[in-house]
Design a protein around this motif. Structure first.
Motif, PDB file in Angstrom:
ATOM      1  N   ARG A 100       0.851  -1.189   0.000  1.00 31.33           N
ATOM      2  CA  ARG A 100       0.000   0.000   0.000  1.00 31.33           C
ATOM      3  C   ARG A 100       0.886   1.238   0.000  1.00 31.33           C
ATOM      4  O   ARG A 100       1.946   1.253   0.611  1.00 31.33           O
ATOM      5  CB  ARG A 100      -0.906   0.051   1.240  1.00 31.33           C
ATOM      6  CG  ARG A 100      -1.936  -1.024   1.324  1.00 31.33           C
ATOM      7  CD  ARG A 100      -2.609  -0.996   2.699  1.00 31.33           C
ATOM      8  NE  ARG A 100      -3.289   0.268   2.975  1.00 31.33           N
ATOM      9  CZ  ARG A 100      -3.217   0.916   4.151  1.00 31.33           C
ATOM     10  NH1 ARG A 100      -2.479   0.445   5.144  1.00 31.33           N
ATOM     11  NH2 ARG A 100      -3.890   2.039   4.325  1.00 31.33           N
ATOM     12  N   ARG A 101       0.388   2.285  -0.675  1.00 27.83           N
ATOM     13  CA  ARG A 101       1.072   3.575  -0.663  1.00 27.83           C
ATOM     14  C   ARG A 101       0.068   4.618  -0.206  1.00 27.83           C
ATOM     15  O   ARG A 101      -1.007   4.761  -0.789  1.00 27.83           O
ATOM     16  CB  ARG A 101       1.608   3.902  -2.055  1.00 27.83           C
ATOM     17  CG  ARG A 101       2.719   2.959  -2.518  1.00 27.83           C
ATOM     18  CD  ARG A 101       3.016   3.116  -3.985  1.00 27.83           C
ATOM     19  NE  ARG A 101       1.879   2.708  -4.803  1.00 27.83           N
ATOM     20  CZ  ARG A 101       1.704   3.065  -6.072  1.00 27.83           C
ATOM     21  NH1 ARG A 101       2.555   3.879  -6.667  1.00 27.83           N
ATOM     22  NH2 ARG A 101       0.652   2.642  -6.741  1.00 27.83           N
ATOM     23  N   VAL A 102       0.431   5.353   0.845  1.00 25.43           N
ATOM     24  CA  VAL A 102      -0.504   6.276   1.492  1.00 25.43           C
ATOM     25  C   VAL A 102       0.158   7.629   1.690  1.00 25.43           C
ATOM     26  O   VAL A 102       1.285   7.707   2.203  1.00 25.43           O
ATOM     27  CB  VAL A 102      -0.966   5.733   2.864  1.00 25.43           C
ATOM     28  CG1 VAL A 102      -1.972   6.690   3.503  1.00 25.43           C
ATOM     29  CG2 VAL A 102      -1.566   4.337   2.734  1.00 25.43           C
TER      30      VAL A 102
ATOM     31  N   GLU B  74      -3.419   6.053  -1.811  1.00 26.93           N
ATOM     32  CA  GLU B  74      -4.466   6.542  -0.917  1.00 26.93           C
ATOM     33  C   GLU B  74      -4.063   7.901  -0.335  1.00 26.93           C
ATOM     34  O   GLU B  74      -2.892   8.144  -0.079  1.00 26.93           O
ATOM     35  CB  GLU B  74      -4.678   5.567   0.247  1.00 26.93           C
ATOM     36  CG  GLU B  74      -4.991   4.141  -0.154  1.00 26.93           C
ATOM     37  CD  GLU B  74      -4.948   3.194   1.026  1.00 26.93           C
ATOM     38  OE1 GLU B  74      -5.333   3.616   2.141  1.00 26.93           O
ATOM     39  OE2 GLU B  74      -4.512   2.038   0.845  1.00 26.93           O
ATOM     40  N   ILE B  75      -5.046   8.762  -0.111  1.00 23.46           N
ATOM     41  CA  ILE B  75      -4.806  10.025   0.584  1.00 23.46           C
ATOM     42  C   ILE B  75      -5.760  10.130   1.760  1.00 23.46           C
ATOM     43  O   ILE B  75      -6.989  10.043   1.597  1.00 23.46           O
ATOM     44  CB  ILE B  75      -5.003  11.250  -0.331  1.00 23.46           C
ATOM     45  CG1 ILE B  75      -4.082  11.187  -1.544  1.00 23.46           C
ATOM     46  CG2 ILE B  75      -4.750  12.549   0.458  1.00 23.46           C
ATOM     47  CD1 ILE B  75      -4.309  12.311  -2.544  1.00 23.46           C
ATOM     48  N   ASN B  76      -5.190  10.301   2.956  1.00 27.32           N
ATOM     49  CA  ASN B  76      -5.950  10.617   4.160  1.00 27.32           C
ATOM     50  C   ASN B  76      -5.438  11.954   4.697  1.00 27.32           C
ATOM     51  O   ASN B  76      -4.403  12.449   4.248  1.00 27.32           O
ATOM     52  CB  ASN B  76      -5.771   9.526   5.218  1.00 27.32           C
ATOM     53  CG  ASN B  76      -6.191   8.157   4.700  1.00 27.32           C
ATOM     54  OD1 ASN B  76      -7.221   8.019   4.047  1.00 27.32           O
ATOM     55  ND2 ASN B  76      -5.395   7.138   4.995  1.00 27.32           N
ATOM     56  N   ALA B  77      -6.162  12.530   5.654  1.00 32.33           N
ATOM     57  CA  ALA B  77      -5.782  13.876   6.094  1.00 32.33           C
ATOM     58  C   ALA B  77      -6.071  14.103   7.568  1.00 32.33           C
ATOM     59  O   ALA B  77      -6.958  13.466   8.158  1.00 32.33           O
ATOM     60  CB  ALA B  77      -6.527  14.934   5.273  1.00 32.33           C
ATOM     61  N   ILE B  78      -5.304  15.029   8.138  1.00 32.67           N
ATOM     62  CA  ILE B  78      -5.651  15.661   9.417  1.00 32.67           C
ATOM     63  C   ILE B  78      -5.992  17.105   9.113  1.00 32.67           C
ATOM     64  O   ILE B  78      -5.187  17.837   8.519  1.00 32.67           O
ATOM     65  CB  ILE B  78      -4.495  15.619  10.426  1.00 32.67           C
ATOM     66  CG1 ILE B  78      -4.289  14.205  10.965  1.00 32.67           C
ATOM     67  CG2 ILE B  78      -4.789  16.556  11.608  1.00 32.67           C
ATOM     68  CD1 ILE B  78      -3.214  14.121  12.031  1.00 32.67           C
TER      69      ILE B  78
ATOM     70  N   GLY C 296     -12.583   6.158  -0.356  1.00 28.39           N
ATOM     71  CA  GLY C 296     -12.248   5.294   0.770  1.00 28.39           C
ATOM     72  C   GLY C 296     -11.329   5.939   1.785  1.00 28.39           C
ATOM     73  O   GLY C 296     -11.057   5.353   2.841  1.00 28.39           O
ATOM     74  N   GLY C 297     -10.831   7.133   1.496  1.00 26.74           N
ATOM     75  CA  GLY C 297      -9.971   7.842   2.438  1.00 26.74           C
ATOM     76  C   GLY C 297     -10.786   8.481   3.555  1.00 26.74           C
ATOM     77  O   GLY C 297     -12.011   8.462   3.551  1.00 26.74           O
ATOM     78  N   PHE C 298     -10.094   9.075   4.509  1.00 20.82           N
ATOM     79  CA  PHE C 298     -10.789   9.665   5.654  1.00 20.82           C
ATOM     80  C   PHE C 298     -10.024  10.881   6.167  1.00 20.82           C
ATOM     81  O   PHE C 298      -8.846  11.066   5.877  1.00 20.82           O
ATOM     82  CB  PHE C 298     -10.976   8.637   6.775  1.00 20.82           C
ATOM     83  CG  PHE C 298      -9.680   8.122   7.359  1.00 20.82           C
ATOM     84  CD1 PHE C 298      -9.081   8.751   8.442  1.00 20.82           C
ATOM     85  CD2 PHE C 298      -9.057   7.001   6.813  1.00 20.82           C
ATOM     86  CE1 PHE C 298      -7.895   8.283   8.975  1.00 20.82           C
ATOM     87  CE2 PHE C 298      -7.865   6.518   7.345  1.00 20.82           C
ATOM     88  CZ  PHE C 298      -7.291   7.156   8.423  1.00 20.82           C
ATOM     89  N   VAL C 299     -10.733  11.700   6.942  1.00 23.37           N
ATOM     90  CA  VAL C 299     -10.156  12.889   7.570  1.00 23.37           C
ATOM     91  C   VAL C 299     -10.343  12.776   9.077  1.00 23.37           C
ATOM     92  O   VAL C 299     -11.433  12.449   9.553  1.00 23.37           O
ATOM     93  CB  VAL C 299     -10.826  14.185   7.064  1.00 23.37           C
ATOM     94  CG1 VAL C 299     -10.189  15.406   7.737  1.00 23.37           C
ATOM     95  CG2 VAL C 299     -10.727  14.293   5.550  1.00 23.37           C
ATOM     96  N   VAL C 300      -9.287  13.053   9.826  1.00 26.48           N
ATOM     97  CA  VAL C 300      -9.368  13.165  11.282  1.00 26.48           C
ATOM     98  C   VAL C 300      -9.227  14.644  11.623  1.00 26.48           C
ATOM     99  O   VAL C 300      -8.334  15.322  11.110  1.00 26.48           O
ATOM    100  CB  VAL C 300      -8.270  12.348  11.978  1.00 26.48           C
ATOM    101  CG1 VAL C 300      -8.293  12.583  13.483  1.00 26.48           C
ATOM    102  CG2 VAL C 300      -8.435  10.859  11.674  1.00 26.48           C
TER     103      VAL C 300
END
Length: 216
Positions: A130-132, A160-164, A187-191
């Motif tokens: 996986r690459r994030v 994949e890209i997720n974020a804060i 499918g990504g998410f934000v915190v």
């Protein structure tokens, strides 16, 4: 004889493959002052040193890197890829995060540029399953305006890209909404971090979610 056979089996056993290549992209645009920059690096280092996070990184033989980003053309690979193969590797990486000098000051917020730059760093970890991209920021894009196309590029590349999203104190979540709408992949998410004082908690929760272990 038995001891020699066991040794041969250990030597012949294949090494565990890298599960996740996790690139941590840190916002150092003009809205981040010196104290806030320190809160980001301290929060990231403390989250990495958390026992549950360390265990998850080691279980997946994860690779970590850090990018600092701000305006158009202002991105740098601040910490190149390192494999997390032993507890000392995680500790050394966390200490390196704490010691990171700030690359840029007084610049705009080019989220798309940060994503595009980050996408170009994954050739060195092509063996990871996986690459994030783990992007954090305290403002919506105000320069370059390429975030939508950069996200599409990431999806085509299977990254994949997720974020804060670093929000001000209060009920509204404009930065969270921006990252949810424009930056994260399917499918990504934000915190959400309520101020940079909440960054460590948010980073720990996000890392555990990305690495497949629920936060507790």
């Amino acid at each position: 004889m038995l001891r020699a056979l066991l040794l041969a089996l250990v030597v012949a056993a294949p090494a565990r493959a890298c599960d996740t290549a996790l690139l941590l992209a840190i916002d150092i645009s003009g809205s981040i002052d010196r104290g806030e920059y320190a809160l980001q690096t301290e929060g990231l280092a403390e989250a990495l040193a958390d026992g549950a996070v360390t265990d998850s990184l080691l279980a997946g033989q994860s690779a970590l890197a850090v990018v600092q980003w701000s305006g158009v053309g202002r991105q740098v690979l601040a910490l190149p890829w390192r494999r997390m193969l032993a507890p000392g590797d995680v500790q050394d990486f966390a200490e390196a995060v704490l010691a990171l000098p700030r690359a840029f000051v007084a610049s705009d917020t080019a989220v798309g540029g940060a994503i595009t730059f980050s996408l170009g760093r994954f050739d060195a970890v092509a063996d990871c399953r996986r690459r994030v991209i783990d992007i954090s920021g305290d403002g919506a894009e105000n320069a370059g305006f390429t975030v939508a196309s950069a996200r599409r590029e990431a999806e085509r590349a299977g990254v994949e890209i997720n974020a804060i999203a670093i929000e001000d104190m209060g009920a509204s979540k404009p930065i969270t909404a921006f990252y949810e709408r424009w930056a994260i992949t399917r499918g990504g998410f934000v915190v959400t971090a309520r101020g940079l004082g909440d960054y460590r908690r948010a980073m720990r929760a996000k890392l555990l979610r990305e690495l497949g272990k629920p936060a507790s």
